[in-house]
Design a protein around this motif. Sequence first.
Motif, PDB file in Angstrom:
ATOM      1  N   LEU B 118      49.336  54.377  43.325  1.00  0.00           N
ATOM      2  CA  LEU B 118      48.555  53.113  44.280  1.00  0.00           C
ATOM      3  C   LEU B 118      48.952  53.833  45.725  1.00  0.00           C
ATOM      4  O   LEU B 118      50.210  54.474  45.806  1.00  0.00           O
ATOM      5  CB  LEU B 118      49.323  51.935  44.105  1.00  0.00           C
ATOM      6  CG  LEU B 118      48.740  50.921  44.697  1.00  0.00           C
ATOM      7  CD1 LEU B 118      46.993  50.676  44.591  1.00  0.00           C
ATOM      8  CD2 LEU B 118      49.539  49.668  44.565  1.00  0.00           C
ATOM      9  N   TYR B 133      45.170  48.383  51.056  1.00  0.00           N
ATOM     10  CA  TYR B 133      45.284  48.781  49.522  1.00  0.00           C
ATOM     11  C   TYR B 133      44.082  49.959  49.638  1.00  0.00           C
ATOM     12  O   TYR B 133      42.905  49.179  49.391  1.00  0.00           O
ATOM     13  CB  TYR B 133      45.816  47.206  48.215  1.00  0.00           C
ATOM     14  CG  TYR B 133      46.362  47.217  48.673  1.00  0.00           C
ATOM     15  CD1 TYR B 133      47.352  46.084  49.742  1.00  0.00           C
ATOM     16  CD2 TYR B 133      47.641  47.238  47.097  1.00  0.00           C
ATOM     17  CE1 TYR B 133      48.489  45.156  49.638  1.00  0.00           C
ATOM     18  CE2 TYR B 133      49.052  46.273  46.832  1.00  0.00           C
ATOM     19  CZ  TYR B 133      48.910  45.442  48.432  1.00  0.00           C
ATOM     20  OH  TYR B 133      49.821  44.923  48.226  1.00  0.00           O
ATOM     21  N   GLY B 135      41.280  52.234  48.237  1.00  0.00           N
ATOM     22  CA  GLY B 135      40.797  52.018  47.087  1.00  0.00           C
ATOM     23  C   GLY B 135      40.504  50.244  46.442  1.00  0.00           C
ATOM     24  O   GLY B 135      39.933  50.671  45.090  1.00  0.00           O
ATOM     25  N   GLU B 136      40.957  49.724  47.077  1.00  0.00           N
ATOM     26  CA  GLU B 136      41.079  48.568  46.597  1.00  0.00           C
ATOM     27  C   GLU B 136      40.078  46.749  47.022  1.00  0.00           C
ATOM     28  O   GLU B 136      39.937  46.314  46.433  1.00  0.00           O
ATOM     29  CB  GLU B 136      42.423  47.764  46.224  1.00  0.00           C
ATOM     30  CG  GLU B 136      42.874  48.858  45.343  1.00  0.00           C
ATOM     31  CD  GLU B 136      42.429  48.389  43.526  1.00  0.00           C
ATOM     32  OE1 GLU B 136      41.169  46.998  43.917  1.00  0.00           O
ATOM     33  OE2 GLU B 136      43.097  48.844  43.119  1.00  0.00           O
ATOM     34  N   ASP B 137      40.156  47.457  48.311  1.00  0.00           N
ATOM     35  CA  ASP B 137      39.633  46.748  49.932  1.00  0.00           C
ATOM     36  C   ASP B 137      40.475  45.724  49.442  1.00  0.00           C
ATOM     37  O   ASP B 137      40.230  44.060  49.910  1.00  0.00           O
ATOM     38  CB  ASP B 137      37.851  46.489  48.748  1.00  0.00           C
ATOM     39  CG  ASP B 137      37.401  45.863  50.161  1.00  0.00           C
ATOM     40  OD1 ASP B 137      37.636  45.678  51.181  1.00  0.00           O
ATOM     41  OD2 ASP B 137      36.871  44.770  49.604  1.00  0.00           O
ATOM     42  N   ILE B 138      41.266  46.349  49.456  1.00  0.00           N
ATOM     43  CA  ILE B 138      42.580  44.735  50.172  1.00  0.00           C
ATOM     44  C   ILE B 138      43.298  44.947  51.265  1.00  0.00           C
ATOM     45  O   ILE B 138      44.118  46.252  51.398  1.00  0.00           O
ATOM     46  CB  ILE B 138      43.154  44.293  48.902  1.00  0.00           C
ATOM     47  CG1 ILE B 138      42.672  43.564  47.622  1.00  0.00           C
ATOM     48  CG2 ILE B 138      44.551  43.564  49.367  1.00  0.00           C
ATOM     49  CD1 ILE B 138      43.880  43.469  46.345  1.00  0.00           C
ATOM     50  N   GLN B 247      47.764  43.012  38.466  1.00  0.00           N
ATOM     51  CA  GLN B 247      46.250  43.105  38.258  1.00  0.00           C
ATOM     52  C   GLN B 247      45.525  41.560  38.515  1.00  0.00           C
ATOM     53  O   GLN B 247      44.459  41.170  39.214  1.00  0.00           O
ATOM     54  CB  GLN B 247      45.456  43.706  36.724  1.00  0.00           C
ATOM     55  CG  GLN B 247      45.803  44.939  36.037  1.00  0.00           C
ATOM     56  CD  GLN B 247      45.358  45.426  37.410  1.00  0.00           C
ATOM     57  OE1 GLN B 247      44.022  45.206  37.616  1.00  0.00           O
ATOM     58  NE2 GLN B 247      45.967  47.161  37.603  1.00  0.00           N
ATOM     59  N   LEU B 250      45.988  40.502  42.259  1.00  0.00           N
ATOM     60  CA  LEU B 250      44.562  41.461  42.432  1.00  0.00           C
ATOM     61  C   LEU B 250      43.370  40.790  42.256  1.00  0.00           C
ATOM     62  O   LEU B 250      42.270  40.792  43.305  1.00  0.00           O
ATOM     63  CB  LEU B 250      44.221  43.184  42.139  1.00  0.00           C
ATOM     64  CG  LEU B 250      45.060  44.248  43.284  1.00  0.00           C
ATOM     65  CD1 LEU B 250      44.674  45.283  41.335  1.00  0.00           C
ATOM     66  CD2 LEU B 250      44.964  44.815  44.164  1.00  0.00           C
ATOM     67  N   LYS B 254      40.768  39.529  45.870  1.00  0.00           N
ATOM     68  CA  LYS B 254      39.661  39.577  46.049  1.00  0.00           C
ATOM     69  C   LYS B 254      38.432  38.097  46.006  1.00  0.00           C
ATOM     70  O   LYS B 254      38.032  38.059  46.100  1.00  0.00           O
ATOM     71  CB  LYS B 254      38.939  40.794  44.619  1.00  0.00           C
ATOM     72  CG  LYS B 254      39.562  41.776  44.913  1.00  0.00           C
ATOM     73  CD  LYS B 254      39.331  42.370  43.949  1.00  0.00           C
ATOM     74  CE  LYS B 254      39.788  44.462  44.302  1.00  0.00           C
ATOM     75  NZ  LYS B 254      40.143  45.196  42.891  1.00  0.00           N
TER      76      LYS B 254
END
Lengths: 67, 371
Positions: B118, B133, B135-138, B247, B250, B254
């Motif tokens: 990560l 983050y 690649g995670e759009d966070i 998870q 996450l 989102k």
Amino acid sequence: MSPKPNLWQMLCSVLAAFFGVQSSHNLQRDFSSGHALTYFLLGAAVLVGFVAFVIFLITLALSLAGA
Amino acid sequence: MNCIAKGMLGAGSLLPLAVAADWQVNLEPGVTEISQAVFDLHMTIFWICVAIGVVVFGVMLWSIIHHRKSRGAKAHNFHESTVVEITWTIIPFFILIAMAVPATATLIKMYDKNGADLDIQVTGYQWKWRYQYLGEDIDFFSSLSTPKEQIQNQAEKGEHYLLEVDNPLVIPAGKKVRFLMTANDVIHSWWVPALAVKKDAIPGFINEAWTVVPEPGIYRGQCAELCGKDHGFMPIVVDVRSEADYQLWLAEMKQAKVQAADAATKDWTLAELMEKGEEVYNRACAACHQANGEGIPGAFPALKNSPMVVAADPAAHIDIVLNGKAGTAMQAFRDQLNAVELAAVITYERNAWGNTSGDLVSPAQISELKQ
């Protein structure tokens, strides 16, 4: 007047200067009978050799570390 | 013995054990393999230094006592001893080499950033942290959450005084997490002692660090580079969770992002925006402009009765909050706050502390400007 130092003695004096310890007797001999330019040239040559040695050590360490 | 000395001795003997137990001077071993390696290295070098100290000061002390003048000792008068000089040069040389071997081995481990599970970009701001983050759009900001009443000694200080934040950094346990450190304004330093991670965050540069935390837990740290007025008020909290919990988090983040976007399209009343705005203002603006809106004369301008804030046209006010002001400490809050938070805080500033613009800046209006 001391006899003129030979190449080996001059090299030892240069290495002693790198190390930081020199006997008083050799110091007197170098200053009274030696030629400054010879010591500068020898010092530069030893410096280049030392830097090359350090580069070699680093390359070796990195290759051993798998970098 | 005078009264002061007696008092000091008495106080020392009564020092509660609990206080002594909490009083830590040494480096902490931490919770990761790297932090343990750093601690072991630190202790190895510490004991080498102790041994050198004992030998050097022992010989010195023995010499002073054994060869004292009252015993008739006479000083030797000599100019040099090449053997002694070489000896005291060679011995430290080998001691340094012996120290360098384990130090280099630990450093090589610390710099091995390959194989990260990560990647998180960490950006230092005056005076908060931003975590993205990759690649995670966070993407969120993490600010101090200690109540102002505690800081101003109006309330009892909590257990994690100045070491608590609104949004902690959440990472999964047992995974290699790589941090890409940078800064938005001045140099900061991201430091979490339990993870043995301390890396400068420098504007225009990306520094890297990594960690693998084996067990879930909460780990706290601070900015370690003097970065301005509130340097001591930008803590770091790392919340390490199991893979399943991570998870779940996450997914929640989102979902929250979708809800925030939906909230921006809703019709907000002035009262709702004022309530939300006060909370945002205290979190994001009060450090400089102060809770009473009066700022700090000469450093941070007052918003109370500010011509820009009470002007009939809110355009200039909105612009400075969204885009900041070059050459001043006023940051751009465009990315730091969402549309609802921006609309709320601007509305709050225009209607609080006796400001009577009476107007309302809507989240929809801000959303449009943010695009």
